[in-house]
Design a protein around this motif. Sequence first.
Motif, short mmCIF file in Angstrom:
data_model
loop_
_atom_site.label_atom_id
_atom_site.label_comp_id
_atom_site.label_asym_id
_atom_site.label_seq_id
_atom_site.Cartn_x
_atom_site.Cartn_y
_atom_site.Cartn_z
N SER A 283 1.84 5.62 -4.13
CA SER A 283 2.35 5.61 -2.76
C SER A 283 2.36 7.01 -2.16
CB SER A 283 3.77 5.04 -2.72
OG SER A 283 4.70 5.90 -3.38
N TYR A 284 2.30 8.04 -3.00
CA TYR A 284 2.30 9.43 -2.52
C TYR A 284 0.94 9.81 -1.93
CZ TYR A 284 2.56 14.55 -2.70
OH TYR A 284 2.52 15.88 -2.38
N PHE A 285 -0.12 9.12 -2.33
CA PHE A 285 -1.47 9.53 -1.97
C PHE A 285 -2.06 8.65 -0.87
CE2 PHE A 285 -0.77 10.77 -6.38
CZ PHE A 285 -1.08 12.12 -6.32
N ASN A 286 -2.64 9.29 0.13
CA ASN A 286 -3.31 8.61 1.23
C ASN A 286 -4.76 9.08 1.32
OD1 ASN A 286 -1.04 7.10 2.57
ND2 ASN A 286 -0.20 9.16 2.70
N VAL B 68 -3.67 10.53 12.06
CA VAL B 68 -4.65 10.32 10.99
C VAL B 68 -4.49 8.92 10.43
CG1 VAL B 68 -5.44 11.06 8.71
CG2 VAL B 68 -4.72 12.76 10.39
N LEU B 69 -5.53 8.11 10.55
CA LEU B 69 -5.51 6.77 9.97
C LEU B 69 -5.97 6.87 8.52
CD1 LEU B 69 -5.10 3.71 10.42
CD2 LEU B 69 -7.53 3.58 11.04
N ALA B 70 -5.13 6.41 7.60
CA ALA B 70 -5.42 6.56 6.18
C ALA B 70 -5.12 5.26 5.45
CB ALA B 70 -4.59 7.70 5.60
N VAL B 71 -5.54 5.21 4.19
CA VAL B 71 -5.27 4.06 3.31
C VAL B 71 -4.42 4.56 2.16
CG1 VAL B 71 -6.26 2.31 1.81
CG2 VAL B 71 -7.41 2.90 3.94
N ASN B 72 -3.28 3.92 1.93
CA ASN B 72 -2.40 4.33 0.86
C ASN B 72 -2.86 3.75 -0.48
OD1 ASN B 72 0.38 3.77 -0.80
ND2 ASN B 72 0.53 5.63 0.46
N VAL B 73 -2.89 4.59 -1.50
CA VAL B 73 -3.39 4.15 -2.80
C VAL B 73 -2.47 3.11 -3.44
CG1 VAL B 73 -3.95 4.90 -5.16
CG2 VAL B 73 -4.62 6.32 -3.20
N GLY B 74 -1.16 3.41 -3.46
CA GLY B 74 -0.23 2.50 -4.12
C GLY B 74 0.08 1.24 -3.34
N GLY B 75 0.01 1.32 -2.01
CA GLY B 75 0.38 0.17 -1.20
C GLY B 75 -0.79 -0.65 -0.68
N VAL C 190 0.61 10.54 10.44
CA VAL C 190 -0.23 9.77 9.52
C VAL C 190 0.15 8.30 9.64
CG1 VAL C 190 -0.95 9.39 7.14
CG2 VAL C 190 -0.39 11.71 7.91
N ALA C 191 -0.81 7.46 9.99
CA ALA C 191 -0.61 6.02 9.99
C ALA C 191 -1.33 5.48 8.77
CB ALA C 191 -1.16 5.39 11.27
N SER C 192 -0.56 5.18 7.75
CA SER C 192 -1.15 4.82 6.46
C SER C 192 -1.09 3.31 6.24
CB SER C 192 -0.40 5.54 5.33
OG SER C 192 -0.95 5.21 4.08
N ILE C 193 -2.24 2.70 6.06
CA ILE C 193 -2.32 1.27 5.76
C ILE C 193 -1.74 1.05 4.36
CG2 ILE C 193 -3.86 -0.69 5.42
CD1 ILE C 193 -5.79 0.62 7.39
N GLY C 194 -0.64 0.32 4.29
CA GLY C 194 0.04 0.11 3.03
C GLY C 194 1.01 1.22 2.68
N GLY C 195 1.23 2.17 3.62
CA GLY C 195 2.11 3.30 3.36
C GLY C 195 3.47 3.11 3.99
#
Length: 238
Positions: free
Chosen positions: A59-62, A98-105, A203-208
Motif C-alpha cells: 500500500s506504500y508503493f504507487n 498524478v494518476l497512479a496504481v497502488n501495488v497493495g490495493g 496523487v490519485a491512486s487506484i486502490g490507494g
Amino acid sequence: MNSQVHYLPLTPGLFSILAVLLAGLVILIQLRVLSYAYMRLGVGPGVAMLLLFGSLIGSYFNIPITVLPGPPVRSAQIVEFFGMRYVVPLVASWPGTVLAVNVGGAVIPTLMSTYLVIRYQLWFKAALATAAIALVIHSMATPVPGIGIAVPVFAPVVATAILAFILSREYAAPLAYIGGSMGTLIGADLLNLDKISGLGAPVASIGGAGTFDGIFLTGILAVLLAGIASPLRPRPAW
C-alpha cells in the motif's frame, strides 16, 4: 517526484491497527484456527500470509501512470471521511494530480483475482459478483478533496459475502475475494476517474488512499464470512 508518490495512504495510527489485525490473523492461521478460510480460498496458510503482508506493505508503493491537469494540489493534510483518516502527502513543485496504481490495493488483488478466476473457471459468476458489488460501491463512493475517491469501509463486507454465497456455495470464498476487491476498484476508482482531476489531490491512486482500507478489509472479512458457510475446499477446474 517519483519518491513523493510513495506514502502511507492512512495515518500511522490507522495503519498500525491494520498491522495489528494482520498480526492477529497470522497468529490464528499459525494456530490453524483460520486455516479453513484460506483453504476455501484455494491457497495454503503460507500463501495467505504472503498475500496479506504483500497487500499491506504494498500500500506504500504507487506506480505513476499519467499527470492530470487541475486546480492547485493540497499538501501535507489529514482528511477524515466516515471515521477514517487519510493522508495527503507532502509535495513540492507538483505538476498536477498524478494518476497512479497502488501495488497493495490494486496490483496484488488483481493478480490474485485473476488467478482465482482461472483456477476455478469462474468467468461468469466472477463477472456477475464484480458488477453487482461495483454498483453498490459506486453508489457509496464520494469524491474527497485532496484524497480522491473514498468509500465507507465496512458497508460492502456483508453484501459481498452474501452475494458470493448466493452465487455458489462451493466457490463462495473465491467469489467473495474477487467481487469485494475488484468491485471496489471498479466501482470506486475506475468509474470515477472523470472526477479526480478537480479534487486537488497530489496523487490519485487506484486502490490507494480512500479505497485501500476497504479493499484490504473487504477482501479478508468477506472471505472469512463466506468461508464459514461454504463447504470443504473448492475443487480447482485444473
